[in-house]
Design an enzyme around this catalytic site. Structure first.
Site, PDB file in Angstrom:
ATOM      1  N   SER A 107       0.825  -1.195   0.000  1.00 18.85           N
ATOM      2  CA  SER A 107       0.000   0.000   0.000  1.00 18.85           C
ATOM      3  C   SER A 107       0.866   1.254   0.000  1.00 18.85           C
ATOM      4  CB  SER A 107      -0.956  -0.044   1.212  1.00 18.85           C
ATOM      5  OG  SER A 107      -1.939   0.944   1.123  1.00 18.85           O
ATOM      6  N   GLU A 213      -1.518  -3.026  -8.296  1.00 17.10           N
ATOM      7  CA  GLU A 213      -2.722  -3.428  -7.567  1.00 17.10           C
ATOM      8  C   GLU A 213      -3.340  -2.187  -6.960  1.00 17.10           C
ATOM      9  OE1 GLU A 213      -3.272  -3.292  -4.023  1.00 17.10           O
ATOM     10  OE2 GLU A 213      -1.375  -2.263  -3.703  1.00 17.10           O
ATOM     11  N   HIS A 283      -4.523  -6.062  -1.889  1.00 17.19           N
ATOM     12  CA  HIS A 283      -5.210  -5.959  -0.606  1.00 17.19           C
ATOM     13  C   HIS A 283      -6.208  -7.105  -0.466  1.00 17.19           C
ATOM     14  CE1 HIS A 283      -3.437  -1.969  -0.867  1.00 17.19           C
ATOM     15  NE2 HIS A 283      -3.784  -1.747   0.377  1.00 17.19           N
TER      16      HIS A 283
END
Length: 312
Positions: A107, A213, A283
């Site tokens: 992230s 992602e 995630h």
């Protein structure tokens, strides 16, 4: 596992830990797996939405670099690294990596990975964070994903060699074997990565393999960011694009059939390089660990893709 316990250093460079129960579960799970866990003094500090003010989080990164641990693992992502990206101790982090400390995260951690590689060429690992990876459970009854844990253990034991997966129907389907050799693997969270274009913290990687992602981003926003990467020349400089998991978004009736498959189809039509799908990373519970900045090889046949780096 080695008789000498591996040490995991937990620190918070981004958002404040909101779920302290998940934090405790994560620490307990790492201990159950046989690791020694060291917790940074400010891991649970909170300032506004951040894990401490900017200076506090910079010092946490410095302590992680000086910890001598086998792995420096973020507690969670969120937002915060780009606020201090011009003040991070890149030389110290690169020296720690050279001396055996592996930096792992997901992230918001993408910002540190990009900047570190741009500034020093040091390699990191895209993988779990403590709370979302090892700290799942509570009322949900989930347990940490075994593939994620096995990949984490492989990293600590120096045994990780690669990963393979099967694409969905939107990916690049090879009728004959397709091979890419000695390509730099890089990427991470699409939103974070796109935010650094045009800065000194965005590495100029050519002939690489870019993996992406994201979470809670509608497909039209994903397409918009991919368009920015494409029109800035980033995508055309790569040998392949590998799309991981894009999760937790909601379509509405207004979309009228416009979803992620349409975005992937549009992207494939814009590029002359393969676009692979369904990489088990993002995630989501099941995620592999990926070496950011390492030379890798990729082979594909039909829907099957193999990404490997053990020989490097």
């Amino acid at each position: 596992m080695s008789l000498v316990k591996k040490v995991i250093y937990l620190y918070s460079p981004s958002g404040a830990v909101r779920d302290r129960a998940a934090f405790k579960r994560g620490v307990r799970r790492l201990t159950e797996l046989g690791y020694d866990v060291e917790v940074d003094q400010d891991a649970l500090t909170r300032f506004e939405r951040f894990a401490g003010d900017d200076a506090t989080r910079i010092r946490a990164v410095e302590r992680a670099a000086n910890s001598g641990a086998d792995v420096a693992l973020i507690t969670r992502g969120g937002y915060g690294i780009t606020r201090v990206i011009d003040r991070l101790p890149y030389t110290s982090i690169a020296s720690a990596i050279e001396n055996g400390t592996q930096f792992v995260g997901i992230s918001d951690f993408t910002a540190l990975q990009l900047a570190l590689f741009a500034q020093t060429g040091a390699r990191t690992w895209a993988g779990p964070a403590l709370c979302e990876g090892f700290g799942v459970g509570g009322v949900s009854g989930e347990i940490p994903d075994d593939i994620m844990e096995d990949c984490f253990a492989d990293l600590l034991m120096g045994q990780g060699e690669g990963t393979g997966w099967r694409q969905d129907r939107n990916g690049h389907i090879s009728e004959t074997d397709f091979v890419i050799e000695d390509a730099t693997l890089w990427g991470g969270n699409l939103t974070v990565l796109t935010s650094l274009i045009g800065t000194p913290y965005f590495p100029d990687i050519r002939e690489g393999i870019l993996f992406l992602e994201d979470v809670a981003e509608h497909p039209y926003r994903i397409e918009r960011m991919l368009a920015q990467l494409m029109r800035s020349g980033v995508l055309a400089r790569q040998q392949a694009i590998v799309l991981g998991q894009f999760s937790a978004y909601k379509l509405t009736s207004h979309d009228s059939g416009f979803g992620l498959p349409k975005v992937i189809g549009w992207l494939r039509n814009q590029l002359n390089i393969p676009v692979y799908t369904n990489l088990p990373y993002g995630h989501v519970p099941t995620k592999v660990l990926l070496p950011f900045g390492l030379k890798v090889d990729l082979t594909s046949s039909g829907k099957d893709v193999l990404l490997y780096w053990g020989h490097h």
